[in-house]
Each structure stands twice: as structure tokens, then as C-alpha cells.
Write a protein that holds these residues in place. Structure first.
Motif, mmCIF file in Angstrom:
data_model
loop_
_atom_site.group_PDB
_atom_site.id
_atom_site.type_symbol
_atom_site.label_atom_id
_atom_site.label_comp_id
_atom_site.label_asym_id
_atom_site.label_seq_id
_atom_site.Cartn_x
_atom_site.Cartn_y
_atom_site.Cartn_z
ATOM 1 N N ALA A 179 0.815 -1.214 0.000
ATOM 2 C CA ALA A 179 0.000 0.000 0.000
ATOM 3 C C ALA A 179 0.846 1.259 0.000
ATOM 4 O O ALA A 179 0.466 2.277 -0.577
ATOM 5 C CB ALA A 179 -0.945 -0.009 1.194
ATOM 6 N N ILE B 148 -4.358 6.516 -5.136
ATOM 7 C CA ILE B 148 -5.004 6.516 -3.819
ATOM 8 C C ILE B 148 -6.205 7.461 -3.839
ATOM 9 O O ILE B 148 -7.289 7.130 -3.331
ATOM 10 C CB ILE B 148 -4.015 6.958 -2.720
ATOM 11 C CG1 ILE B 148 -2.920 5.918 -2.526
ATOM 12 C CG2 ILE B 148 -4.744 7.216 -1.403
ATOM 13 C CD1 ILE B 148 -3.399 4.624 -1.916
ATOM 14 N N MET C 195 -6.452 0.306 1.975
ATOM 15 C CA MET C 195 -5.932 1.615 1.595
ATOM 16 C C MET C 195 -6.228 2.710 2.618
ATOM 17 O O MET C 195 -5.764 3.849 2.455
ATOM 18 C CB MET C 195 -6.506 2.027 0.228
ATOM 19 C CG MET C 195 -6.070 1.140 -0.911
ATOM 20 S SD MET C 195 -4.260 1.144 -1.123
ATOM 21 C CE MET C 195 -4.019 -0.443 -1.936
ATOM 22 N N ARG D 159 -3.389 5.048 3.958
ATOM 23 C CA ARG D 159 -2.880 5.979 2.941
ATOM 24 C C ARG D 159 -3.904 7.073 2.667
ATOM 25 O O ARG D 159 -3.559 8.252 2.557
ATOM 26 C CB ARG D 159 -2.567 5.233 1.639
ATOM 27 C CG ARG D 159 -1.339 4.355 1.696
ATOM 28 C CD ARG D 159 -0.025 5.135 1.805
ATOM 29 N NE ARG D 159 0.120 6.239 0.867
ATOM 30 C CZ ARG D 159 0.431 6.119 -0.426
ATOM 31 N NH1 ARG D 159 0.653 4.906 -0.950
ATOM 32 N NH2 ARG D 159 0.555 7.188 -1.193
ATOM 33 N N ILE D 160 -5.167 6.696 2.533
ATOM 34 C CA ILE D 160 -6.215 7.678 2.259
ATOM 35 C C ILE D 160 -6.283 8.699 3.385
ATOM 36 O O ILE D 160 -6.301 9.911 3.153
ATOM 37 C CB ILE D 160 -7.582 6.978 2.086
ATOM 38 C CG1 ILE D 160 -7.604 6.123 0.818
ATOM 39 C CG2 ILE D 160 -8.718 8.015 2.057
ATOM 40 C CD1 ILE D 160 -8.814 5.208 0.710
#
Length: 226
Positions: free
Chosen positions: A48, A56, A77, A80-81
Motif C-alpha cells: 500500500a 489513492i 488503503m 494511505r487515504i
């Protein structure tokens, strides 16, 4: 004491660590091959932390039916988001991210994942209230954390307790936004209007010390309330 911006970064690091066991498991991504190339899907199936920010961003906002297993992909994810969103490096509608987290059923994730995500929400909110101008509207931060948790009340309590010039200037800006065309009379948060904000927000505004709200804004709030 660690400053709010550093507390946010620490909370984001803890979020990465909590999701690592899940993120490192073998994963296959299936999705709309009209919108996403085979290379995109392969990248999303990999580590990721190596997924490009623009991809993303696309995942953060994409409709759920574009993926074979939307909940699993969004969960993978999420660190990261959330990091990109909380640090102002991805421009996706905040209410949409909150709505996607609800669709991914984040309350069914592991306890460490849920707890660290909530810790990020608290750190992000305090950081936003202590910085003016911030990288984004404070109303967007409030929408994300209140919709995803299902309530405005705990976040408004923090705002009331934060007696800084930055917090009060954010309040003035927020009121300008909420009072425009009398939105406050029927204000809903979330991309799909999941949270009816007015019943919690209006009494809270009226409970604040008068010095925190300008006379003209207070007059409009009272007109809506009464």
C-alpha cells in the motif's frame, strides 16, 4: 507536551502499524477495467505504501461498485487515504471519504484498527483547531469525523474547550458557511446526507459564550433556532 501537528503525525504512524498485518496479506484486486488498467490493479494489490497518490485519490472517491471487493480494498488503503487527507495532500470531498468508510463497515474491523483510526480523528481535529488558516476548511474535517463516528457532540465539545484564536476564527468561517442561504436550518453531513447535523449543532452554538460568536452571526443563528 507534543504540539497538535506532531500528535497527528504520531497517530498516523500508529495507524500504519495497526493496519500492517492486514495490509501485508496476499491480496488480489479486481475492478472496472474500463476505468483502471491491469497495471493499476496490480499496483493496488501490492504494498500500500507504494501506491501513487493519484491512484489513492481515485480509490478514495470511486464508487463502490467499481471494485469486486470494495470493503477489503478500502480497508487496505485506509491508512494511505487518511494520511493524505489529514495532511492536505489529496483533494477528495471529505464527506465522501466518511461515506465510503461507512460503506466499508469500518466498525467491523479489528479493535486496533478501529481504535487507531479514532485516535487519528481526535488528533486531526485538535490539530485543525490549533492552526489558522489550515490546509483545508475545518468544516470538512468535522464532517469526516462526525459522519464516520455517527455524532457531532464529542467533536463540538472539543471545539468548545479549545479557547484559541485559531479555533474562534475557524468558528467564524464555519458560521459564514453554515449560515449562507440558511443552510443551518437543515444541515446534513456526509456525501449521502447520512448525518442530520442541525439537531446537535444548533443547541451547541446557542450554548457558547456570546463573545465567541459575532453579533450578526448570533442574530442569524437565533433567527433559525426560534
Amino acid at each position: 507536551m507534543t504540539d497538535p501537528s506532531q500528535q497527528l503525525l504520531n497517530a498516523l504512524d500508529a495507524l500504519d502499524a495497526a493496519f500492517a498485518p492486514h495490509s501485508e496479506q496476499p491480496f488480489t484486486v479486481g475492478g472496472c477495467t474500463y476505468c483502471y488498467s491491469d497495471t493499476d490493479l496490480e499496483v493496488l494489490a501490492g504494498p500500500a505504501d507504494q501506491v501513487p497518490a493519484d491512484l489513492i485519490s481515485a480509490v478514495a472517491a470511486e464508487a463502490t461498485d467499481h471494485w469486486d471487493d470494495f470493503p477489503a480494498l478500502y480497508r487496505r488503503m485506509t491508512p494511505r487515504i487518511v494520511r493524505l487527507l489529514a495532511t492536505g495532500r489529496v483533494h477528495v470531498d471529505h464527506g465522501l471519504v466518511a461515506s465510503r468508510l461507512l460503506a466499508a463497515d469500518w466498525r467491523a474491523w479489528t479493535a486496533p484498527e478501529q481504535e487507531t483510526l479514532e485516535r487519528v480523528w481526535h488528533a486531526w481535529w485538535r490539530s485543525a483547531l490549533h492552526e489558522y488558516p489550515g490546509s483545508e476548511r475545518v468544516t470538512g474535517v468535522l464532517e469526516t469525523i462526525s459522519v464516520s463516528t455517527g455524532s457531532l457532540t464529542p467533536w463540538l465539545a472539543v471545539w468548545a474547550e479549545t479557547r484559541t484564536e485559531a479555533a474562534d476564527r475557524h468558528l467564524s468561517d464555519a458560521l459564514d458557511h453554515w449560515l449562507f442561504e440558511r443552510r443551518l436550518a437543515d444541515l446534513r453531513f456526509g456525501f449521502y446526507n447520512e448525518l442530520d447535523a442541525t439537531p446537535e449543532l444548533l443547541p451547541w452554538l446557542l450554548s457558547l459564550e456570546e463573545s465567541r460568536i459575532g453579533a450578526a452571526q448570533l442574530f442569524e443563528v437565533e433567527r433559525i433556532a426560534y
